[in-house]
Every structure is written in structure tokens, then in C-alpha cells.
Design an enzyme around this catalytic site. Structure first.
Site, PDB file in Angstrom:
ATOM      1  N   HIS A 166      28.561 -80.616  90.944  1.00 51.98           N
ATOM      2  CA  HIS A 166      29.530 -81.572  90.256  1.00 51.98           C
ATOM      3  C   HIS A 166      28.962 -83.070  90.483  1.00 51.98           C
ATOM      4  O   HIS A 166      29.491 -83.910  90.113  1.00 51.98           O
ATOM      5  CB  HIS A 166      31.023 -81.604  90.375  1.00 51.98           C
ATOM      6  CG  HIS A 166      31.268 -80.160  89.928  1.00 51.98           C
ATOM      7  ND1 HIS A 166      31.153 -78.983  90.538  1.00 51.98           N
ATOM      8  CD2 HIS A 166      32.393 -79.744  88.718  1.00 51.98           C
ATOM      9  CE1 HIS A 166      31.801 -78.030  89.821  1.00 51.98           C
ATOM     10  NE2 HIS A 166      32.308 -78.756  88.960  1.00 51.98           N
TER      11      HIS A 166
ATOM     12  N   GLU B   9      29.242 -74.484  76.415  1.00 55.70           N
ATOM     13  CA  GLU B   9      28.298 -75.556  75.989  1.00 55.70           C
ATOM     14  C   GLU B   9      27.070 -75.358  75.235  1.00 55.70           C
ATOM     15  O   GLU B   9      27.067 -76.041  74.424  1.00 55.70           O
ATOM     16  CB  GLU B   9      27.812 -76.146  77.533  1.00 55.70           C
ATOM     17  CG  GLU B   9      28.776 -77.112  78.433  1.00 55.70           C
ATOM     18  CD  GLU B   9      29.718 -76.013  78.877  1.00 55.70           C
ATOM     19  OE1 GLU B   9      29.536 -74.960  79.165  1.00 55.70           O
ATOM     20  OE2 GLU B   9      30.811 -76.635  79.782  1.00 55.70           O
TER      21      GLU B   9
END
Lengths: 398, 390
Positions: A203, A134
Site C-alpha cells: 500500500h 480495477e
């Protein structure tokens, strides 16, 4: 200020798109169209009053003038992720510089199917499958944006973008400023966030609060297929870096949206349900909890005004302010954390600017300051539930 | 050659043109001379280029002048910092000039360069003026970033210089992004992403390298190894200080960074390689005379003997001077005159920069957002106008 709120019949448009506000109102029809003009001509300077310019680029849920014709506009029905895809595809067709980067966006079609079929159509370079890195692929997108490309970065889950925080804050947000205006970074950073169905703590991030202090970026949150498509298109066309927050649980919402092309303004809030007694400010998934609570409240005799703020940075204090001046009571319902969340900033902003109009302290309902637990019942109690909203409104309106 | 003339013209003032004209014309300035690099190149998974470099008298003289200008500029910046006209962080490049000058000689302005915070000389090499440099360092309006960036944020978009970055290693993914855009737009240009031996241990470097190699991006990663990451010597920070080898599957080349011709040869070689085969790593073995920044004396982690040793044996400007004298392209006096001229130029630029106005308070809110598609930046509240955006 009063001069600002005028109804404009037909706007003369020097913009290639036509303005659309043909969404079927799901709730009560507003009697007062709130129309805002965004573009003013470049030569005029603004001295504390907003001028009405010529172009209307935003659309509001309720339009009195169009209520008759609204029923006859066909449109097409689709799910929210399809709306996002439509917006993305239209922009990629329109401008060859728009490209997508992210994990599994290409051949796999996107983990939430937002980019399904795009790699086949546009090729592997324009819909780029990145490795799991990322920090660097966000950096790559920003570097590409410095040369003029318009990348759309997808974080498979917004929480993963924490790894790219340095790139987003220092390079994405600040390069336009530190280079004295030489470089623009027209990136869109998007991805699903929010509390899902027992996805676990790592998450279920709500990163709106983390990103909100970064100068130079804009943040928007979509909540319906209509505004998802409009915001996606506007974000891609914007010269500023925009972070588009989607929600994991909203991808399968179905709605009928217009066939014609439309964009929404990135800095505007949406009037979901006009009312008189209390202003409820919300965004993303909490909008639906609020509307559910609104049904109960209406049965109990209350008349809440529900505004989906959509623009998380900057806040649309214009729409919000007008609402506060009308109702004098504010309830903020959000999914963000209590500490330092969007609600906290919004509370401060409203207090600073509209203190005289408030009859009661602002109530802010947000998620608890805990890592989101796995167990279903615990997870339910982390986020705000409609029952709590009803209780809060009753308390506020005493 | 035209590019070199143009570049020298940028830095040359009319009076000095006469000096070069007399020499240049009489010695046929474009006759090729072959120069041997000081050391052979060492390759990793690639055959290194030859040690013989083609050059011309004009190039030799312009190298000398450019490096003298850069050296002078950095020393002047040192004095300005001590006089508290430059504040914050100031990272000086003296000792490493050969990398900047050699690289420029091998590429065009359409190739992109991105580097970290030791960017003053690279900015100059890309076509920046002394006035813009000093104004930016002193926070004035005439600076290249309007005084809002500072020492670590020099940018020059029109000549492909993408900065100027403060966070160690963050510019490497950006550099791969530049290369990605070049590939996307099907341009025949490359990107030089520069970083130091300290940044060579950053994870994002390897992430970006993986992606560049995967997609054959025309990215050249240049490690300016000055052997110290601030105060930590390279052997104390890296298990393997052979930075050119750390790309593993990506070929690498080790270059003597104090020899401008070795740098030029390596960059030319790397550009050809990158356009055909994807990324390559160049390790420039160089040295900085100053400390890491102006807040660092530079002598607590290395001996003064080491610094003077390098200065005597490997100084890049000295090497060029010896070459010029050996090929009889200029006399000692002429070179001294060049240095005096350069000093004068720098002093004049500083004087002019001091007169430049400080940034206006209204500039605080400009360039936070770009005005486009109807955005007007008022801050959160639209009632109060903070600044009218340009």
C-alpha cells in the site's frame, strides 16, 4: 530563447477563464516573473522558437506585480482533499459528461473523502460505486471515453491500478494513436500513492516510475491545495489521458486558495523558492522535506532554488533548464524508487540537454529499492529525509 | 430496408446494380420470405426466439454478395501476406462471415460493435471500404488508422465500430464502457462486445459482466466460438465449454453461427432484451477455415478432414446460395457473375491500395497526444520541435 522570457503585463484573453496567480508566496518573492503562454494560434507553425501567444493559463507562486494586491485577495481556506473535491465538483457542474468511477466513491464518499457529497448531488450514475474490479472498471471508463464521456477513475490506492495496467497502457495511452486519431480518451486516472504511515509494502507504491514510459498519457503530481485544484480541473479538461498522482499524507494540508476559478497548466513546473546556488527538483511530498531542509540550508548560508516539477510526463525542461543555467548544480529529491524512477529519467534528460551548464554531476536522492517495511524506523529510512538533503547540498556546493 | 439498400450501395458498383435491378424489380424485392434457421436456438435462463426468420429477396441477395466480398477479401489478404506485403499478425475471418453479416442486418450504425483482432470483415460490414482495409493492412496512409494501427486496429468512429484490439479479452470492459455511455446518455442503442472462445476464460469478462448486470447496461456479449483458442481446442481450455451458460445469472443464447439468419434473429432478439433487461450472452457456434493467424498453418491441432467437412456441410455462403436457388431468386450463372464481380472489385482495391503512399515519417509523432488546451507535443524537451501537431 531569450526572447521567450518576457514579462507580459495584461494578456488579452480569448479564453473563458481569467488567469490567476494570486497565491500568497510562502517564501521569498521572486523578482523576475516567469510567465509562459501556452496557446498559440493554430495557423502559425513553430520553427524551433516558441512564440508568445495570447492566453496565459498557468499561475506561478511568485508574482511581483501582484504582491501588493495579493494580501487583499480574500480567497478561502481549505484542506487538500477539499480542494480536489471543489475542482471535481466545479467540472462536473460545468460539463455533464464528466463522471466519476471508483470503489466507494459514491455513497461512502471516497476513502479519502475526495468525492464526499457528490453522489447525493449528481446521482449514482455520475458518481459510480464500482465493484472491486480495477481492470474492468478502468476498461469501462476508457470505453466510455471513446464515445465522448469524460470519466475520472479513482484508484483507492494507486497501487491497485497495477491490476489495470494493461488497460491503462494499451487502451488508454495508445488508442488515440492506433486509431489514427479517431478516438480521444479524455480520462483522468487519479488516486493516492506514496509512502504513508506504516501502511505496508503493498500500500506504499509509487507508480510514477511504472507509468512513465507509456506513450500517450500525461502524468502530473499535486502537492498543495492550490495546485491540486488547478491540476484536477486542467486534467479533466484535457483531451489526453492524465494520471494525477496524489499523496496519502498530503490530504490534510491547509491553504488559502482563490475564490475565482483558475486552471493550471499540465506541463509546467512550479517555482517554489528562487535561489542562486543549487537547483533542487522535487515533487509531491518530498517538496515539504526539501523546504524543511531549505530552512536549515538558508541558516547555513546557502541559497537553494526549489522547483516543484509537478509535470512528471512531459518534464518541463524549459523551467528546469533556465534554472540549471543559473545555478549550474542540480539535486533531485524524489520519493520514487532509485531504479528507473522519475529521478533517473530526469537525470538523463538534464544530462542530455544541459550538460554544458553543469558544474557538478547531478545528485539524485530517491527512495531505497526495497519494499516499504512496516516498522516505523525502517520506513523512515526508505524515504529521503531532510538531513540527507542538507548533506547532499553541502556536498554538491563544495 | 433503406438501411440495407444503403449498405449494399456501399459495396455495390454501378454495373452490378443492373444485375440486381432486373431481378429485384421483377421479383418485387421486398416481398417477405420466411426462412427457417438450420437449428433451433438453445436458451439459458431465457426463452429462445422462434426459428422462423422474415427476410426478403433483396436481403438474401445482399447477404450473398456481402459474404462473397468478405470471403474474397480474406483470401486476397492471405495472398498479400504470403507476398510479404502484409506483415506482422494477420487474423482471417473466412468461415465466420455469417456472424458479421447477420449482425449488421439486425442493428443500426448507432449501435456499437467492438471486437478483438479478427476484425477485417466486421469493419467492412460497418461501412468500411476495401481500399481503407487493404491500405491499412499494407501500412499505407490511406488506411483507416493511417497505417499506424495495422490488422488488429481497425476503427470506424462514425459508424460505431470501436475496433480492433490486440490483447485478448481487453475489449470486453471497453464494450461495457460503451454500453455505460449509451445508458448515461439515455440512448436507445446497444453495444455488441465480441470475443472468442479463448477470451471466454478471461477474468475481466466476468468482472465486466457483473458490472453490466448490476447496472442493467445495454451490453450484448457475443462469443464467437470457433472451437479453438489459437492451437488449443475448447475442451482443453475450458471446464465448461457451454459459453452461453457461463454468465450464470445473465441469460444466454446458443446460435448456429454459420447461419446468417439465425445470427440475425438472435441479434434482433438480444437487442430488444438488452434495452429492457440488461446484458445477455450470445454464443455463435462458428468455424474458421484458416489457422488462428497467418503464422499458424491451422492443421497441427485439427485434421484436414474436419475442415473440409465443415466447409461442405456448414459453409455460410453455400447455405445462402442454396436458399437463393431454392427460392429461384437468381440463376447459378448470376451468382457466379456476382462472385467474379466481387473478385474484380477486390483486385482493383488492392491495386489502388498498392499505389497509396507509405506513411510519412512525420506521422511518427502525430496523434500521440491530442492537441487541446494548449498541449504541444515536443517530447520531453521543449526546445526541439519534433513535429507540428495537426
Amino acid at each position: 530563447m531569450a526572447a521567450m522570457l518576457q514579462s507580459v503585463g495584461v494578456a488579452s484573453i480569448s479564453f473563458p477563464l481569467s488567469e490567476h496567480s494570486t497565491k500568497l508566496p510562502a517564501f521569498a518573492v521572486c523578482s523576475l516573473p516567469v510567465i509562459r503562454s501556452e496557446r498559440s494560434s493554430i495557423s502559425d507553425s513553430i520553427h524551433g522558437t516558441r512564440r508568445i501567444g495570447k492566453i496565459i493559463t498557468k499561475a506561478v507562486t511568485a508574482q511581483a506585480e501582484n504582491s501588493a494586491s495579493a494580501a487583499s485577495k480574500p480567497g478561502h481556506e481549505l484542506l487538500l482533499f477539499e480542494a480536489l473535491r471543489e475542482g471535481l465538483e466545479e467540472e462536473m457542474d460545468r460539463d455533464p459528461r464528466v463522471c466519476v468511477m471508483g470503489e466507494d466513491v459514491g455513497h461512502y464518499g471516497g476513502s479519502y473523502k475526495v468525492t464526499k457529497g457528490l453522489a447525493k448531488k449528481f446521482g449514482d450514475l455520475r458518481v459510480l460505486d464500482t465493484p472491486i474490479a480495477e481492470n474492468s472498471f478502468t476498461g469501462m471508463a476508457i470505453g466510455a471515453a471513446m464515445t465522448g464521456l469524460r470519466p475520472v477513475v479513482e484508484g483507492m490506492n494507486m497501487g491497485f491500478l497495477l491490476l489495470a495496467f494493461n488497460q491503462i497502457s494499451d487502451n488508454c495511452g495508445m488508442l488515440h494513436y492506433t486509431s489514427g486519431g479517431q478516438f480521444t480518451i479524455p480520462t483522468v486516472i487519479r488516486g493516492p500513492g506514496g509512502v504513508g504511515r506504516q501502511l505496508g509494502a503493498e500500500h506504499s507504491h509509487r507508480l510514477e516510475s511504472y507509468f512513465q514510459s507509456i506513450p500517450g498519457i500525461q502524468m502530473v503530481a499535486c502537492s498543495t491545495p492550490y495546485n491540486a485544484k488547478g491540476l484536477m480541473k486542467a486534467a479533466i479538461r484535457s483531451e489526453n489521458p492524465v494520471v494525477l498522482f496524489e499523496h496519502v499524507l498530503l490530504y490534510n494540508l491547509k491553504e488559502r486558495i482563490p475564490d475565482e476559478e483558475y486552471l493550471l497548466s499540465l506541463e509546467e513546473a512550479e517555482m517554489v523558492r528562487p535561489g542562486e546556488h543549487v537547483t533542487i527538483l522535487t515533487y509531491s511530498r518530498m517538496r515539504y522535506h526539501v523546504m524543511q531542509a531549505a530552512k536549515t540550508l538558508v541558516n547555513k548560508g546557502y541559497d537553494p532554488e526549489v522547483i516543484d516539477i509537478r509535470s512528471l510526463k512531459p518534464f518541463d525542461l524549459y523551467t528546469i533548464g533556465n534554472s540549471v543555467k543559473k545555478t549550474h548544480r542540480v539535486l533531485i529529491v524524489e520519493e520514487c524508487m532509485r531504479t528507473g524512477g522519475i529521478g533517473a529519467s530526469l537525470t538523463a534528460a538534464i544530462n542530455e540537454n544541459f550538460h554544458d551548464y553543469l558544474d557538478a554531476p547531478i545528485v539524485c536522492l530517491s527512495s531505497q529499492d526495497v519494499p516499504t517495511p512496516y516498522a516505523g524506523t525502517l520506513e523512515e529510512w526508505t524515504v529521503v529525509q531532510p538531513a540527507q538533503i542538507v548533506a547532499a547540498v553541502e556536498q554538491l556546493c563544495q | 430496408m433503406a438501411q440495407l439498400t444503403h449498405r449494399s450501395a456501399n459495396l455495390l458498383k454501378p454495373i452490378s446494380a443492373a444485375v440486381f435491378a432486373t431481378r429485384g424489380l421483377t421479383t418485387a424485392s421486398t416481398t417477405p420470405i420466411t426462412v427457417e434457421t438450420s437449428l433451433p436456438f438453445t436458451g439459458h435462463k431465457i426463452d429462445p426466439p422462434s426459428r422462423s426468420v422474415e427476410t426478403t429477396p433483396q436481403e438474401l441477395l445482399s447477404f450473398y454478395r456481402d459474404m462473397a466480398l468478405m470471403r474474397r477479401m480474406e483470401i486476397a489478404a492471405d495472398s498479400l501476406y504470403k507476398a510479404k506485403l502484409i506483415r506482422g499478425f494477420c487474423h482471417l475471418y473466412d468461415g465466420q462471415e455469417a456472424v458479421a453479416v447477420g449482425m449488421e442486418a439486425a442493428i443500426t450504425k448507432k449501435d456499437c460493435i467492438i471486437t478483438a483482432y479478427r476484425d477485417h470483415c466486421i469493419y467492412l460490414g460497418r461501412g468500411g471500404t476495401l481500399l481503407e482495409t487493404f491500405s491499412e493492412l499494407m501500412g499505407r496512409k490511406d488506411g483507416c488508422s493511417k497505417g499506424k494501427g495495422g490488422s488488429m486496429h481497425f476503427y470506424k468512429k462514425d459508424s460505431g465500430f470501436y475496433g480492433g484490439h490486440g490483447i485478448v479479452g481487453a475489449q470486453i470492459p471497453l464494450g461495457c464502457g460503451l454500453a455505460f455511455a449509451q445508458k448515461y446518455n439515455k440512448e436507445e442503442h446497444v453495444t455488441f462486445a465480441m470475443y472468442g472462445d479463448g477470451a471466454a476464460n478471461q477474468g475481466q469478462l466476468f468482472e465486466a459482466l457483473n458490472m453490466a448486470a448490476l447496472w442493467d447496461l445495454p451490453a450484448i456479449l457475443v462469443c464467437e466460438n470457433n472451437h479453438y483458442g489459437m492451437g488449443t481446442a475448447e475442451w482443453r481450455a475450458a471446464k465448461s465449454p457451454a459459453y452461453y451458460k457461463r454468465g450464470d445469472y445473465v441469460p444466454g443464447l446458443k446460435v448456429d453461427g454459420m447461419d446468417a439468419f439465425a445470427v440475425k434473429q438472435a441479434c434482433k432478439f438480444a437487442k430488444e432484451h438488452a434495452l429492457k433487461n440488461g446484458p445477455i450472452i450470445l454464443e455463435m457456434d462458428t468455424y474458421r477455415y484458416h489457422g488462428h493467424s497467418m503464422s499458424d498453418p491451422g492443421s497441427t491441432y485439427r485434421t484436414r478432414d474436419e475442415i473440409t467437412g465443415v466447409r461442405q456441410e456448414r459453409d455460410p455462403i453455400e447455405r445462402i446460395r442454396k436458399l437463393i436457388l431454392a427460392h429461384d431468386l437468381a440463376t447459378e450463372k448470376e451468382l457466379k457473375d456476382t462472385e467474379k464481380e466481387v473478385r474484380k472489385e477486390v483486385d482493383e482495391a488492392i491495386a489502388k491500395a498498392k499505389e497509396s503512399p507509405l506513411a510519412d515519417p512525420s506521422e511518427l509523432f502525430t496523434n500521440v497526444y491530442v492537441k487541446g488546451f494548449g498541449v504541444e507535443s515536443f517530447g520531453a524537451d521543449r526546445k526541439e520541435v519534433r513535429a507540428v501537431l495537426p
